[in-house]
Write a protein that holds these residues in place. Structure first.
Motif, PDB file in Angstrom:
ATOM      1  N   VAL A 134       0.834  -1.206   0.000  1.00 34.52           N
ATOM      2  CA  VAL A 134       0.000   0.000   0.000  1.00 34.52           C
ATOM      3  C   VAL A 134       0.864   1.249   0.000  1.00 34.52           C
ATOM      4  O   VAL A 134       0.485   2.272  -0.595  1.00 34.52           O
ATOM      5  N   ASP A 135       2.033   1.197   0.632  1.00 29.88           N
ATOM      6  CA  ASP A 135       2.920   2.354   0.642  1.00 29.88           C
ATOM      7  C   ASP A 135       3.340   2.728  -0.777  1.00 29.88           C
ATOM      8  O   ASP A 135       3.319   3.911  -1.157  1.00 29.88           O
ATOM      9  N   ARG A 136       3.682   1.728  -1.568  1.00 27.70           N
ATOM     10  CA  ARG A 136       4.074   2.003  -2.960  1.00 27.70           C
ATOM     11  C   ARG A 136       2.921   2.589  -3.751  1.00 27.70           C
ATOM     12  O   ARG A 136       3.107   3.502  -4.572  1.00 27.70           O
ATOM     13  N   GLU A 137       1.720   2.082  -3.519  1.00 32.89           N
ATOM     14  CA  GLU A 137       0.559   2.579  -4.268  1.00 32.89           C
ATOM     15  C   GLU A 137       0.216   4.008  -3.875  1.00 32.89           C
ATOM     16  O   GLU A 137      -0.114   4.847  -4.736  1.00 32.89           O
ATOM     17  N   LEU A 138       0.284   4.320  -2.590  1.00 30.39           N
ATOM     18  CA  LEU A 138      -0.025   5.668  -2.131  1.00 30.39           C
ATOM     19  C   LEU A 138       1.030   6.670  -2.592  1.00 30.39           C
ATOM     20  O   LEU A 138       0.717   7.843  -2.849  1.00 30.39           O
ATOM     21  N   GLU A 139       2.275   6.240  -2.696  1.00 30.19           N
ATOM     22  CA  GLU A 139       3.326   7.116  -3.219  1.00 30.19           C
ATOM     23  C   GLU A 139       3.111   7.395  -4.705  1.00 30.19           C
ATOM     24  O   GLU A 139       3.355   8.508  -5.190  1.00 30.19           O
ATOM     25  N   ALA A 140       2.641   6.387  -5.434  1.00 30.54           N
ATOM     26  CA  ALA A 140       2.456   6.536  -6.879  1.00 30.54           C
ATOM     27  C   ALA A 140       1.207   7.345  -7.221  1.00 30.54           C
ATOM     28  O   ALA A 140       1.134   7.946  -8.311  1.00 30.54           O
TER      29      ALA A 140
END
Length: 279
Positions: A134-140
Motif C-alpha cells: 500500500v505504501d508504494r501505491e499511495l506514493e504513486a
C-alpha cells in the motif's frame, strides 16, 4: 465528496439486501461513489459474473475481494475483463495473479477515486507485506494530487492488523476500513491525520446466523469438532452494513464518518445529511 463502503456481501440474502436498499441510500445520502466487498457474494464463497452484475446493477461502482477471491474459478477470467473488480494488491509477483489490486476510477462528476484492496497476514493466507504494497501505491497516486479520494479495504482477521493499517495510511487516504470478520465494529472515527477509519464494516447478510452462515453447521463444529457438511449462507432478510464518509474537497481527507445499518435484525442507523448537493 460523499461515498460509502459496504461490508462483505454473503450469498443471496446479502445481494437481495443491497438490491433493495442501495438505490435509496445513494439518493438519500447523495453518494457519488460506492464500494462493496463481494468476496462471499456467490453462495457464500467467491464471486461469479452473474452475482457481480447484480451488485453493479444495484448501484455498486467497484467490488473488492479477499481470501475467497478465486473460490469460483470463473473469477480468474472474469476479473481480467472487468476493471471494476479488485482483488488483493499484495499477491506475490511470481504468483501471476490475474486482475489488479488497485484501480483509479472517475466519477460522473469528474472526481478520481483510488480503491485499494489488501489481504492481512495474521491467521490468513501468507501473501506479501500489505504495508509495503500500500505504501508504494499511495506514493504513486497521492491523495489531493492524483486522487480526490482514496479508499483502502483491509481484508484481515485481527483488529490490531487493521488498526495498524489505519494509522500507517493516516493522512494519505480518505478511508481505511476493515472487512472479513462480518461484524460491524463501534469505532468509526477520524484519525489524527484526517483518515476515516472503522475496524470492520460488517456484512450485508442475515444476522440470524453465524457470521452470515446458517447456524447449524458452525454450532456442530464448535460443539463436536466434527464436520457435518458445508457452510451455507443464511437466507433471512439481510442487514446492510457499511460506512459513510464525507471528505474535504480541497484535501480529500475525511471530515465525517458514520456507520450505515439498514434492514434486517440490527438497529438501523443512516446518517442524516443535506441532500441538496453532494460535496
Amino acid at each position: 465528496m460523499r461515498f460509502a463502503f459496504f461490508g462483505d456481501v454473503v450469498g443471496r440474502s446479502g445481494r437481495d439486501g443491497l438490491t433493495e436498499h442501495l438505490p435509496g441510500l445513494r439518493r438519500r445520502l447523495g453518494l457519488e461513489f460506492v464500494i462493496v466487498n463481494a468476496e462471499n457474494a456467490a453462495a457464500g464463497f467467491g464471486i461469479t459474473e452473474s452475482t457481480a452484475r447484480e451488485l453493479f446493477d444495484a448501484g455498486a461502482d467497484c467490488l473488492t475481494l479477499g481470501n475467497h477471491s478465486w473460490d469460483q474459478k470463473e473469477a480468474l477470467t472474469y476479473i481480467v475483463r472487468e476493471p471494476r473488480l479488485i482483488r488483493p494488491l499484495n499477491y506475490p509477483v511470481l504468483s501471476d495473479a490475474p486482475g489488479r489490486g488497485a484501480q483509479l476510477f472517475e466519477t460522473e462528476a469528474g472526481r478520481r477515486v483510488l480503491v485499494i484492496n489488501l489481504l492481512g497476514r495474521v491467521y490468513m493466507d501468507p501473501l506479501d507485506d500489505p504495508f509495503g504494497a500500500v505504501d508504494r501505491e499511495l506514493e504513486a497516486c497521492p491523495l489531493g494530487a492524483v486522487a480526490d479520494a482514496i479508499v483502502v479495504d483491509m481484508h484481515a482477521e485481527v483488529s490490531s492488523e487493521k488498526m495498524a493499517m489505519g494509522h500507517f495510511c493516516d493522512g494519505r487516504a480518505s478511508l481505511v476500513v476493515g472487512t472479513h470478520t462480518h461484524v460491524p465494529t463501534a469505532d468509526a472515527q477520524i484519525l489524527p491525520g484526517g483518515t476515516a477509519y472503522q475496524t470492520d464494516a460488517g456484512a450485508c447478510a442475515d444476522y440470524d446466523s453465524v457470521i452470515g452462515n446458517q447456524k447449524e453447521e458452525p454450532l456442530r463444529r464448535f460443539t463436536t469438532r466434527i464436520s457435518g457438511g458445508r457452510f451455507k449462507p443464511a437466507e433471512g432478510p439481510a442487514t446492510v452494513c457499511g460506512v459513510f464518509v464525507e471528505t474535504d474537497p480541497a484535501t480529500g481527507l475525511a471530515r465525517r464518518v458514520e456507520p450505515i445499518r439498514v434492514g434486517g435484525r440490527l438497529s438501523a442507523h443512516v446518517p442524516e445529511v443535506e441532500t441538496a448537493r453532494a460535496l
